[in-house]
Scaffold this motif. Structure first.
Motif, PDB file in Angstrom:
ATOM      1  N   ARG A 591      79.428  75.368  88.919  1.00  0.00           N
ATOM      2  CA  ARG A 591      79.019  75.256  90.326  1.00  0.00           C
ATOM      3  C   ARG A 591      79.670  74.062  91.032  1.00  0.00           C
ATOM      4  NH1 ARG A 591      73.846  76.790  93.129  1.00  0.00           N
ATOM      5  NH2 ARG A 591      73.492  75.302  94.804  1.00  0.00           N
ATOM      6  N   THR A 592      79.648  72.882  90.387  1.00  0.00           N
ATOM      7  CA  THR A 592      80.202  71.694  91.044  1.00  0.00           C
ATOM      8  C   THR A 592      81.704  71.845  91.297  1.00  0.00           C
ATOM      9  OG1 THR A 592      80.387  70.676  88.854  1.00  0.00           O
ATOM     10  CG2 THR A 592      78.486  70.056  90.189  1.00  0.00           C
ATOM     11  N   GLN A 593      82.421  72.430  90.329  1.00  0.00           N
ATOM     12  CA  GLN A 593      83.866  72.636  90.505  1.00  0.00           C
ATOM     13  C   GLN A 593      84.145  73.650  91.610  1.00  0.00           C
ATOM     14  OE1 GLN A 593      86.164  73.430  86.962  1.00  0.00           O
ATOM     15  NE2 GLN A 593      84.876  72.068  85.724  1.00  0.00           N
ATOM     16  N   LEU A 594      83.344  74.713  91.629  1.00  0.00           N
ATOM     17  CA  LEU A 594      83.542  75.753  92.648  1.00  0.00           C
ATOM     18  C   LEU A 594      83.340  75.166  94.043  1.00  0.00           C
ATOM     19  CD1 LEU A 594      82.298  79.399  92.522  1.00  0.00           C
ATOM     20  CD2 LEU A 594      81.742  78.020  94.510  1.00  0.00           C
ATOM     21  N   LEU A 595      82.273  74.392  94.228  1.00  0.00           N
ATOM     22  CA  LEU A 595      82.005  73.803  95.542  1.00  0.00           C
ATOM     23  C   LEU A 595      83.061  72.772  95.912  1.00  0.00           C
ATOM     24  CD1 LEU A 595      78.117  73.421  95.346  1.00  0.00           C
ATOM     25  CD2 LEU A 595      79.423  75.142  96.608  1.00  0.00           C
ATOM     26  N   ARG A 596      83.571  72.035  94.915  1.00  0.00           N
ATOM     27  CA  ARG A 596      84.635  71.064  95.195  1.00  0.00           C
ATOM     28  C   ARG A 596      85.888  71.785  95.682  1.00  0.00           C
ATOM     29  NH1 ARG A 596      85.950  69.042  90.212  1.00  0.00           N
ATOM     30  NH2 ARG A 596      83.917  68.032  90.140  1.00  0.00           N
ATOM     31  N   ARG A 597      86.237  72.874  95.006  1.00  0.00           N
ATOM     32  CA  ARG A 597      87.431  73.628  95.404  1.00  0.00           C
ATOM     33  C   ARG A 597      87.256  74.217  96.812  1.00  0.00           C
ATOM     34  NH1 ARG A 597      90.292  77.352  90.998  1.00  0.00           N
ATOM     35  NH2 ARG A 597      90.266  75.290  90.012  1.00  0.00           N
ATOM     36  N   HIS A 598      86.037  74.694  97.098  1.00  0.00           N
ATOM     37  CA  HIS A 598      85.748  75.239  98.426  1.00  0.00           C
ATOM     38  C   HIS A 598      85.968  74.171  99.500  1.00  0.00           C
ATOM     39  CE1 HIS A 598      83.683  77.655 101.486  1.00  0.00           C
ATOM     40  NE2 HIS A 598      82.927  76.601 101.761  1.00  0.00           N
ATOM     41  N   ARG A 599      85.449  72.976  99.262  1.00  0.00           N
ATOM     42  CA  ARG A 599      85.593  71.891 100.249  1.00  0.00           C
ATOM     43  C   ARG A 599      87.064  71.502 100.431  1.00  0.00           C
ATOM     44  NH1 ARG A 599      80.597  70.263  97.742  1.00  0.00           N
ATOM     45  NH2 ARG A 599      78.939  70.245  99.312  1.00  0.00           N
ATOM     46  N   GLU A 600      87.790  71.445  99.314  1.00  0.00           N
ATOM     47  CA  GLU A 600      89.210  71.088  99.398  1.00  0.00           C
ATOM     48  C   GLU A 600      89.980  72.090 100.251  1.00  0.00           C
ATOM     49  OE1 GLU A 600      90.319  70.975  95.314  1.00  0.00           O
ATOM     50  OE2 GLU A 600      89.488  68.962  94.943  1.00  0.00           O
ATOM     51  N   ARG A 601      89.725  73.363 100.044  1.00  0.00           N
ATOM     52  CA  ARG A 601      90.431  74.399 100.820  1.00  0.00           C
ATOM     53  C   ARG A 601      90.125  74.276 102.308  1.00  0.00           C
ATOM     54  NH1 ARG A 601      89.370  80.032  97.539  1.00  0.00           N
ATOM     55  NH2 ARG A 601      90.712  79.690  95.752  1.00  0.00           N
ATOM     56  N   VAL A 602      88.831  74.132 102.626  1.00  0.00           N
ATOM     57  CA  VAL A 602      88.445  74.049 104.044  1.00  0.00           C
ATOM     58  C   VAL A 602      89.022  72.781 104.677  1.00  0.00           C
ATOM     59  CG1 VAL A 602      86.497  73.878 105.643  1.00  0.00           C
ATOM     60  CG2 VAL A 602      86.382  75.459 103.700  1.00  0.00           C
ATOM     61  N   ASP A 603      88.974  71.674 103.936  1.00  0.00           N
ATOM     62  CA  ASP A 603      89.534  70.417 104.457  1.00  0.00           C
ATOM     63  C   ASP A 603      91.035  70.544 104.728  1.00  0.00           C
ATOM     64  OD1 ASP A 603      87.082  69.230 104.321  1.00  0.00           O
ATOM     65  OD2 ASP A 603      87.452  68.151 102.446  1.00  0.00           O
ATOM     66  N   ASN A 604      91.703  71.410 103.963  1.00  0.00           N
ATOM     67  CA  ASN A 604      93.139  71.636 104.163  1.00  0.00           C
ATOM     68  C   ASN A 604      93.432  72.692 105.225  1.00  0.00           C
ATOM     69  OD1 ASN A 604      93.854  69.781 102.203  1.00  0.00           O
ATOM     70  ND2 ASN A 604      93.844  71.291 100.548  1.00  0.00           N
ATOM     71  N   GLY A 605      92.368  73.155 105.910  1.00  0.00           N
ATOM     72  CA  GLY A 605      92.555  74.146 106.970  1.00  0.00           C
ATOM     73  C   GLY A 605      92.737  75.564 106.468  1.00  0.00           C
ATOM     74  N   GLU A 606      92.370  75.809 105.192  1.00  0.00           N
ATOM     75  CA  GLU A 606      92.515  77.148 104.616  1.00  0.00           C
ATOM     76  C   GLU A 606      91.166  77.866 104.603  1.00  0.00           C
ATOM     77  OE1 GLU A 606      93.988  76.577 100.670  1.00  0.00           O
ATOM     78  OE2 GLU A 606      95.468  75.091 101.307  1.00  0.00           O
ATOM     79  N   PRO A 607      91.171  79.207 104.665  1.00  0.00           N
ATOM     80  CA  PRO A 607      89.910  79.946 104.540  1.00  0.00           C
ATOM     81  C   PRO A 607      89.416  79.918 103.097  1.00  0.00           C
ATOM     82  CG  PRO A 607      91.742  81.481 104.746  1.00  0.00           C
ATOM     83  CD  PRO A 607      92.312  80.104 104.931  1.00  0.00           C
ATOM     84  N   SER A 608      88.096  79.891 102.915  1.00  0.00           N
ATOM     85  CA  SER A 608      87.496  79.913 101.584  1.00  0.00           C
ATOM     86  C   SER A 608      86.144  80.615 101.670  1.00  0.00           C
ATOM     87  CB  SER A 608      87.310  78.485 101.049  1.00  0.00           C
ATOM     88  OG  SER A 608      86.769  78.510  99.744  1.00  0.00           O
ATOM     89  N   VAL A 609      85.966  81.646 100.861  1.00  0.00           N
ATOM     90  CA  VAL A 609      84.741  82.453 100.902  1.00  0.00           C
ATOM     91  C   VAL A 609      84.085  82.413  99.519  1.00  0.00           C
ATOM     92  CG1 VAL A 609      83.751  84.735 101.334  1.00  0.00           C
ATOM     93  CG2 VAL A 609      85.760  83.973 102.636  1.00  0.00           C
ATOM     94  N   ILE A 610      82.814  81.987  99.484  1.00  0.00           N
ATOM     95  CA  ILE A 610      82.059  81.952  98.227  1.00  0.00           C
ATOM     96  C   ILE A 610      81.260  83.241  98.075  1.00  0.00           C
ATOM     97  CG2 ILE A 610      80.218  80.785  96.952  1.00  0.00           C
ATOM     98  CD1 ILE A 610      81.023  78.187  98.387  1.00  0.00           C
ATOM     99  N   PHE A 611      81.390  83.894  96.926  1.00  0.00           N
ATOM    100  CA  PHE A 611      80.543  85.034  96.566  1.00  0.00           C
ATOM    101  C   PHE A 611      79.461  84.510  95.626  1.00  0.00           C
ATOM    102  CE2 PHE A 611      83.304  89.155  97.031  1.00  0.00           C
ATOM    103  CZ  PHE A 611      83.551  88.836  98.356  1.00  0.00           C
ATOM    104  N   GLY A 612      78.189  84.635  96.018  1.00  0.00           N
ATOM    105  CA  GLY A 612      77.114  84.121  95.171  1.00  0.00           C
ATOM    106  C   GLY A 612      75.866  84.976  95.239  1.00  0.00           C
ATOM    107  N   MET A 613      74.897  84.593  94.416  1.00  0.00           N
ATOM    108  CA  MET A 613      73.619  85.299  94.382  1.00  0.00           C
ATOM    109  C   MET A 613      72.494  84.321  94.720  1.00  0.00           C
ATOM    110  SD  MET A 613      74.321  87.873  91.175  1.00  0.00           S
ATOM    111  CE  MET A 613      72.597  88.378  91.160  1.00  0.00           C
TER     112      MET A 613
END
Length: 720
Positions: A591-613
């Motif tokens: 979870r922590t790695q996934l959220l870190r990667r999500h933040r990095e992508r958004v901070d770089n101006g890239e789209p990032s979509v999390i699939f979760g339950m």
């Protein structure tokens, strides 16, 4: 000092903190909440009351406060509660449901508050014993990865022993090296013995053999007591005016003196909507009818140690253990004779096969064996208690033999909880509800472990409110329960019933709205499908098409919430190649790695979509661009095959009540409000929430669900 003076001083402390916090804006709702907290805690009578000598009965005072996102709940309860505790010479116990909130309180909120309140206070984090390492066990395993010598016996359950036997040699060597490194790091003071503070917390099967456990702990008699992490942390709790715990620890340690006494402290339950489910988990029990060789090992240890200490009560251990083994085998056979066809016909891909006993009325053939089981377990436990008592006396008298005696104590203690659980499960299964009373949920499961068939028996209370009323609220004097989602469909009634506070004259409720302008900041898009959501196959196909169409337009961060793994799998499989690099799937990464990667992508101006339950549907704070859209694939009804929910629905129908309206819809409303709450996290956020389930706008219960959601602008969209 009078209640009014205490309350006024607590509010003054809150106001002073707000004024002293740079860039902090005063919020009307936050102060309303602080006022209620101050009133509640100032009016509760704390400490022992001697009613026989003419003292008035103690005053109980409980507040249930729903505070919307952005209110600033932690400051609204921490500042007045701590100020009051310091004035009254008592302590504050804060209980949360998630580690994330515990960490926020301990690492951010409480240090900031300590710097601003004029009177100093100490705070500490309380965790369950199993989060800490047992130095004695670690030292024992660091040399070999197993027990040091045969005479000491291995201290593991047989399924764990079987797993070790199958383990490749290089894995065993790696495990030995891991334990050795842990022991060295601990001895050098470079690690504090807390599992959570390791750089990479180990898997449960690696951690379990070295975890501290109450049943095998000899406390101050242990030779490693002076270096014990757990007891060091306990000392910190003694000196702290504010203790942060979690709901599991709160309920599991009732009466155990691990946390402050509930009649003499101020209790705050944050994320209180989790409390009822935690209560059911805590008071449920189960027993394995198939893996029973541990009984013989426990009997052997009991006889050997009892003989060394000349404990007379061990005479009946052989009889009790033989009876237990035979009765468990008989029960497994009877369960398979009665339910085997049903259990074997269920697909194994979805976890253990399960069959529930209707109305909690056990079939006649099971009653006599269960009675025999309960009696044998009770007799065996009495013998073990006598041995434990003799061991503790021996430790007091012979401190120079502490290590040997501690090992003997641990050998019994590692297996005794299984016997206690067996006894508790048999008793709850035998519990026969009088006519009109609420029965327990009772069920059996079957799963295949290699070539081995494992049959288990389970039992659980079905009304969390009754359990909490009997075990928690009977002890509490002053409490505040808070969350962003305590009302359901606009009312507190459902939560009050679930939490055991409905009709309690000491309880008051307060709803504090969010400061956010939801109508201007967010849009709820009811995106309908042609297929009925009850037709899972057709609906999922159509929903996935609409979802892929919508997430293709995501510019920054988004969150997609699914109601089942199968639904999520189909969506992942349908992703076009170009979109696969944009989507992060729950469990594909920690979870922590996934959220870190999500933040990095958004901070770089890239789209990032999390699939979760479900676990991504609450407690997740993704402000601003990190979550500009939330996609709810289907209304989050609880799984239909939950045996406790099934038993409760059955009982409600039997007494002429409607479980769908009374139980299913209100529970879904709270879950849906949590999911929707991921969208707007600050006063600057702008977000869209998509829901693909047409029942939200097309059914009467959907209208009830809508009443419990923030007042977003509503936009209805016809099928694509």
């Amino acid at each position: 000092m009078s209640q009014q003076v205490w309350a006024a001083q607590a509010l003054e402390a809150f106001d002073a903190v707000v004024q002293a916090t740079a860039g902090f804006r005063s919020r009307t709702g936050q102060r309303l909440m602080a006022e209620q907290v101050a009133r509640t805690f100032s009016s509760a009578t704390l400490g022992k009351v001697d009613e026989e000598s003419g003292e008035a009965a103690p005053t109980r005072s409980i507040a249930v406060i729903q505070a919307g996102t952005g209110v600033g709940k932690s400051l609204a309860y921490c500042a007045p509660a701590i100020a009051l505790a310091l004035a009254r010479g008592t302590r504050v116990l804060i209980s949360t449901a998630t580690v994330a909130l515990q960490e926020q309180l301990v690492n951010k909120d409480l240090p900031a508050l300590a710097a601003l309140l004029p009177q100093p206070f100490k705070f500490a984090l309380a965790k369950g014993r199993g989060r800490y390492v047992c130095k004695l066990k670690l030292d024992r395993l660091a040399g070999t990865g197993e027990a040091e010598e045969e005479g000491e016996d291995d201290l593991f359950a047989e399924e764990e022993a079987a797993a070790r036997a199958k383990r490749p040699r290089h894995e065993t060597e790696a495990r030995i090296q891991f334990y050795s490194t842990m022991a060295q790091t601990l001895s050098k003071g470079a690690w504090d013995g807390d599992r959570d503070s390791l750089d990479t917390p180990p898997e449960p099967e690696v951690w379990s053999p070295v975890a501290a456990e109450g049943a095998s702990c000899t406390g101050k008699h242990c030779p490693a007591f002076s270096q014990c992490t757990y007891y060091d942390k306990r000392k910190e709790l003694v000196g702290a005016q504010v203790i942060v715990a979690n709901h599991d620890l709160l309920l599991s340690s009732l009466g155990a003196r691990v946390l402050p006494e509930l009649d003499n402290c101020l209790l705050v339950l944050d994320e209180a909507h989790h409390l009822p489910a935690t209560a059911l988990d805590q008071f449920a029990c189960s027993m394995d009818l198939s893996r029973i060789t541990w009984i013989e090992r426990l009997a052997s240890r009991g006889l050997r140690i009892g003989a060394l200490l000349e404990v007379e009560e061990i005479a009946d251990i052989p009889k009790h253990s033989a009876q237990l083994r035979q009765t468990l085998q008989d029960l497994a056979r009877i369960v398979m004779d009665m339910y085997g066809a049903q259990l074997k016909s269920q697909p194994s891909a979805w976890g253990p096969a399960r069959v529930r006993v209707p109305r909690g009325e056990l079939p006649e053939p099971l009653i006599a064996p269960l009675g025999l089981l309960a009696a044998s377990a009770e007799g065996f436990l009495d013998a073990l208690r006598a041995i434990s008592k003799a061991l503790r006396a021996e430790m007091r008298d012979k401190p120079d033999e502490a290590k040997r005696l501690s090992t003997l104590y641990a050998q019994i203690g590692m297996l005794a909880p299984r016997l206690e659980e067996l006894h508790a499960t048999a008793q709850l299964l035998l519990q026969d509800a009088p006519e009109g009373a609420v029965p327990a949920a009772k069920w059996f499961t079957l799963e295949v472990d290699g070539d081995f068939i494992v049959v288990k028996a389970h039992a659980s209370p079905i009304l969390p409110g009754t359990t909490l009323r009997n075990h928690l609220w009977s002890a509490v004097r002053g409490a505040v329960l808070t969350s962003a989602t305590l009302t359901s469909c606009g009312h507190f009634d459902f939560f009050l019933r679930e939490a055991g506070l409905h009709g309690d004259e000491a309880t008051t409720t307060l709803e504090v709205p969010s400061p956010f302008n939801y109508a201007a900041q967010g849009t709820l898009i009811a995106a309908e499908t042609r297929a009925d959501p009850k037709n899972a196959a057709q609906f999922t196909t159509e929903m996935v098409d609409a979802l892929l169409h919508d997430i293709a337009r995501v510019e920054y961060g988004a969150l997609v919430l699914f109601t089942s793994r199968e639904q999520m799998r189909q969506a992942v499989d349908a992703l076009p190649t170009a979109m696969r690099s944009v989507v992060l799937v729950q469990n594909a990464l920690p979870r922590t790695q996934l959220l870190r990667r999500h933040r990095e992508r958004v901070d770089n101006g890239e789209p990032s979509v999390i699939f979760g339950m479900q676990s991504f549907g609450e407690g997740l704070d993704l402000p601003g661009r990190l979550c500009e859209s939330v996609f709810i694939t289907k209304l989050p009804f609880a799984p239909p095959d939950d045996p406790v929910g099934e038993a409760r629905a059955e009982w409600l129908r039997a007494v002429g009540r409607d479980p769908f309206s009374e139980l299913v819809v209100p529970a879904t409303a709270i879950r849906l409000a949590q999911w929707v709450g991921r969208a707007i996290r600050t006063e600057e956020d702008m977000a869209h929430v998509y829901c693909y389930d047409k029942r939200l706008t097309r059914t009467s219960y959907g209208q009830r669900l809508l009443k419990g959601l923030p007042p977003f602008a509503l936009e209805q969209r016809a099928p694509l």
